[in-house]
Every structure is written in C-alpha cells, then in structure tokens.
Design a protein around this motif. Structure first.
Motif, mmCIF file in Angstrom:
data_model
loop_
_atom_site.group_PDB
_atom_site.id
_atom_site.type_symbol
_atom_site.label_atom_id
_atom_site.label_comp_id
_atom_site.label_asym_id
_atom_site.label_seq_id
_atom_site.Cartn_x
_atom_site.Cartn_y
_atom_site.Cartn_z
ATOM 1 N N THR A 17 0.882 -1.149 0.176
ATOM 2 C CA THR A 17 -0.082 0.040 -0.274
ATOM 3 C C THR A 17 0.822 1.062 -0.217
ATOM 4 O O THR A 17 0.835 2.152 -0.733
ATOM 5 C CB THR A 17 -1.079 0.142 1.285
ATOM 6 N N ALA A 34 2.233 1.720 -3.556
ATOM 7 C CA ALA A 34 1.286 2.104 -4.420
ATOM 8 C C ALA A 34 0.795 3.675 -4.092
ATOM 9 O O ALA A 34 0.829 4.587 -5.153
ATOM 10 C CB ALA A 34 -0.304 1.352 -4.268
ATOM 11 N N VAL A 52 1.493 6.623 -6.865
ATOM 12 C CA VAL A 52 0.352 7.484 -7.341
ATOM 13 C C VAL A 52 0.921 8.938 -7.158
ATOM 14 O O VAL A 52 0.515 10.041 -8.000
ATOM 15 C CB VAL A 52 -0.916 7.073 -6.753
ATOM 16 N N SER A 83 -4.258 10.270 -3.598
ATOM 17 C CA SER A 83 -3.323 9.150 -3.583
ATOM 18 C C SER A 83 -3.401 7.862 -2.527
ATOM 19 O O SER A 83 -3.339 6.846 -3.065
ATOM 20 C CB SER A 83 -1.898 9.621 -3.575
ATOM 21 N N ARG A 114 -6.360 6.840 -1.305
ATOM 22 C CA ARG A 114 -7.672 6.079 -1.583
ATOM 23 C C ARG A 114 -7.102 5.223 -2.820
ATOM 24 O O ARG A 114 -7.309 3.897 -2.956
ATOM 25 C CB ARG A 114 -8.682 6.952 -1.954
ATOM 26 N N LEU A 115 -6.429 5.780 -3.964
ATOM 27 C CA LEU A 115 -6.005 5.185 -5.042
ATOM 28 C C LEU A 115 -4.798 4.298 -4.629
ATOM 29 O O LEU A 115 -5.140 2.849 -5.234
ATOM 30 C CB LEU A 115 -5.692 5.996 -5.986
ATOM 31 N N GLY A 116 -3.945 4.437 -3.806
ATOM 32 C CA GLY A 116 -2.959 3.387 -3.552
ATOM 33 C C GLY A 116 -3.678 2.308 -2.720
ATOM 34 O O GLY A 116 -3.076 0.976 -3.117
ATOM 35 N N ARG A 117 -4.557 2.534 -1.807
ATOM 36 C CA ARG A 117 -5.328 1.354 -1.495
ATOM 37 C C ARG A 117 -5.783 0.237 -2.188
ATOM 38 O O ARG A 117 -5.756 -0.786 -2.361
ATOM 39 C CB ARG A 117 -6.243 1.726 -0.104
ATOM 40 N N TRP A 118 -6.725 1.127 -3.319
ATOM 41 C CA TRP A 118 -7.441 0.443 -4.211
ATOM 42 C C TRP A 118 -6.081 -0.415 -5.271
ATOM 43 O O TRP A 118 -6.416 -1.644 -5.523
ATOM 44 C CB TRP A 118 -7.975 1.511 -5.078
ATOM 45 N N LEU A 119 -5.329 0.262 -5.442
ATOM 46 C CA LEU A 119 -4.046 -0.597 -6.247
ATOM 47 C C LEU A 119 -3.633 -1.708 -5.588
ATOM 48 O O LEU A 119 -3.253 -2.687 -6.175
ATOM 49 C CB LEU A 119 -3.217 0.293 -6.857
ATOM 50 N N ALA A 120 -3.403 -1.648 -4.301
ATOM 51 C CA ALA A 120 -2.698 -2.588 -3.485
ATOM 52 C C ALA A 120 -3.711 -3.679 -3.020
ATOM 53 O O ALA A 120 -3.304 -4.746 -2.377
ATOM 54 C CB ALA A 120 -1.945 -1.840 -2.412
ATOM 55 N N ARG A 121 -5.086 -3.438 -3.322
ATOM 56 C CA ARG A 121 -6.061 -4.561 -2.686
ATOM 57 C C ARG A 121 -5.462 -5.948 -3.342
ATOM 58 O O ARG A 121 -5.273 -6.086 -4.569
ATOM 59 C CB ARG A 121 -7.291 -4.107 -2.947
#
Length: 85
Positions: free
Chosen positions: A5, A8, A12, A68, A70-77
C-alpha cells in the motif's frame, strides 16, 4: 498501511507530481512561445489552444496527489507483502 500500500501510494503521488510539473512546463512553454502572437480579440481561441491542456494536466496531477491514499489502497488491494515476486 502495509508495504504494497505504501509503495502504491508513493507511485500515485509521483505520477501526480509528474503531471503537475508537466502541466506547468507546458503552460510556461505555450505562453512564452505565443507571447508575441497574442491578440485580445481571440482570447477564447487562445485560452483553448494554449492554456486548456496544461491546466487539465495540472488538474489531473492535483487530483492524483489528493486521492493518492485512496487510489494506492485500491491498487494494492489483494497484494500480499509476503509475495515479493
């Protein structure tokens, strides 16, 4: 926040910084190049052709930086920090 996370989020933010700097660079270049050709009667055309794209790039960069985490968490899910492949 785990290692994937954090990586990511950093990626971002760096992408957002890239778009922000690229937009500033394009805006400065367009304004400097067209400074002698500026005609106030064509202000709408000037803004659309010389200023709009750099402003959109800077806006994209700011949005990426702002979202960044929120997007990082989504990408690292779904990524597991034990799998370093």
């Amino acid at each position: 926040m785990g290692k994937p996370t954090s990586a990511a989020v950093l990626a971002v933010r760096l992408l957002g910084l890239f778009w922000l700097v690229a937009g500033l660079w394009l805006l400065a270049a367009n304004v400097i190049e067209s400074a002698l050709e500026f005609n106030p009667s064509f202000i709408g055309y000037y803004l659309q052709s010389q200023v709009l794209r750099p402003l959109l790039a800077m806006g994209l960069g700011l949005l990426l930086i702002f979202f960044s985490r929120r997007l990082g968490r989504w990408l690292a899910r779904g990524l597991d920090s034990s799998n370093d492949a």
